[in-house]
Design a protein around this motif. Sequence first.
Motif, mmCIF file in Angstrom:
data_model
loop_
_atom_site.group_PDB
_atom_site.id
_atom_site.type_symbol
_atom_site.label_atom_id
_atom_site.label_comp_id
_atom_site.label_asym_id
_atom_site.label_seq_id
_atom_site.Cartn_x
_atom_site.Cartn_y
_atom_site.Cartn_z
ATOM 1 N N ILE A 1 0.846 -1.200 0.000
ATOM 2 C CA ILE A 1 0.000 0.000 0.000
ATOM 3 C C ILE A 1 0.881 1.249 0.000
ATOM 4 O O ILE A 1 0.632 2.203 -0.746
ATOM 5 C CB ILE A 1 -0.964 -0.006 1.210
ATOM 6 N N HIS A 2 1.907 1.244 0.824
ATOM 7 C CA HIS A 2 2.827 2.390 0.886
ATOM 8 C C HIS A 2 3.518 2.608 -0.451
ATOM 9 O O HIS A 2 3.600 3.735 -0.953
ATOM 10 C CB HIS A 2 3.857 2.173 1.999
ATOM 11 N N ASP A 3 4.033 1.537 -1.049
ATOM 12 C CA ASP A 3 4.755 1.657 -2.323
ATOM 13 C C ASP A 3 3.845 2.170 -3.439
ATOM 14 O O ASP A 3 4.239 3.028 -4.230
ATOM 15 C CB ASP A 3 5.366 0.312 -2.722
ATOM 16 N N GLU A 4 2.613 1.655 -3.484
ATOM 17 C CA GLU A 4 1.662 2.111 -4.509
ATOM 18 C C GLU A 4 1.331 3.585 -4.314
ATOM 19 O O GLU A 4 1.260 4.349 -5.275
ATOM 20 C CB GLU A 4 0.392 1.263 -4.462
ATOM 21 N N ALA A 5 1.109 3.985 -3.070
ATOM 22 C CA ALA A 5 0.791 5.384 -2.786
ATOM 23 C C ALA A 5 1.965 6.282 -3.144
ATOM 24 O O ALA A 5 1.775 7.384 -3.670
ATOM 25 C CB ALA A 5 0.423 5.545 -1.312
ATOM 26 N N HIS A 6 3.177 5.818 -2.882
ATOM 27 C CA HIS A 6 4.371 6.598 -3.215
ATOM 28 C C HIS A 6 4.481 6.781 -4.735
ATOM 29 O O HIS A 6 4.805 7.870 -5.210
ATOM 30 C CB HIS A 6 5.611 5.894 -2.664
ATOM 31 N N GLN A 7 4.191 5.728 -5.486
ATOM 32 C CA GLN A 7 4.243 5.820 -6.951
ATOM 33 C C GLN A 7 3.164 6.747 -7.492
ATOM 34 O O GLN A 7 3.374 7.443 -8.482
ATOM 35 C CB GLN A 7 4.091 4.433 -7.580
ATOM 36 N N GLU A 8 2.006 6.767 -6.833
ATOM 37 C CA GLU A 8 0.899 7.610 -7.284
ATOM 38 C C GLU A 8 1.059 9.059 -6.809
ATOM 39 O O GLU A 8 0.304 9.929 -7.246
ATOM 40 C CB GLU A 8 -0.428 7.060 -6.757
ATOM 41 N N GLY A 9 1.983 9.304 -5.903
ATOM 42 C CA GLY A 9 2.198 10.656 -5.395
ATOM 43 C C GLY A 9 1.147 11.089 -4.390
ATOM 44 O O GLY A 9 0.829 12.275 -4.278
ATOM 45 N N ILE A 10 0.622 10.167 -3.643
ATOM 46 C CA ILE A 10 -0.442 10.442 -2.675
ATOM 47 C C ILE A 10 0.154 11.032 -1.404
ATOM 48 O O ILE A 10 1.245 10.658 -0.979
ATOM 49 C CB ILE A 10 -1.218 9.148 -2.381
ATOM 50 N N THR A 11 -0.584 11.924 -0.770
ATOM 51 C CA THR A 11 -0.115 12.565 0.460
ATOM 52 C C THR A 11 -0.115 11.562 1.614
ATOM 53 O O THR A 11 -0.791 10.529 1.567
ATOM 54 C CB THR A 11 -1.011 13.753 0.851
#
Length: 141
Positions: A111-121
């Motif tokens: 979840i963290h890696d996907e959010a990091h790739q998507e640029g999520i806050t």
Amino acid sequence: MAKEEYETPLIDAYNRTHLDVLHEDGTWYHRYLPEGVFLEDLGPVVEEELIQTYNQCEQDAETHFEQSVREKFADIFARANPIDLRGLLPKKPPVEWATLPVEAQRQLQVIHDEAHQEGITERTLKKRVRQYLVDQYLTEE
């Protein structure tokens, strides 16, 4: 007790290819001499300059080698040591990282890696982590 020295195949190979530049017969730089130039034609001043240049090149190469290895190792270490995700866990109800099953820890990393790739806050990421934990493990929100 004297420190014991030992040889390995890697050390032997290194020593064969990295002879001391002050080797008396000058064979260390024969392979670098231009065609038609012989060791006997070189004077001690030129030979000293060759030794200094060789040493400088070797130091530059070692510096570049070390930087290159560190850069390439960084990716491997990043995969081996995932980011500390304990700060993303909800405080109410309290969730301890150590009490989570390994599958949940891995999923939180995904979840963290996907959010990091998507640029999520970080705030949105915390909401996603909380929702995952509520859906999977917590009974009340």
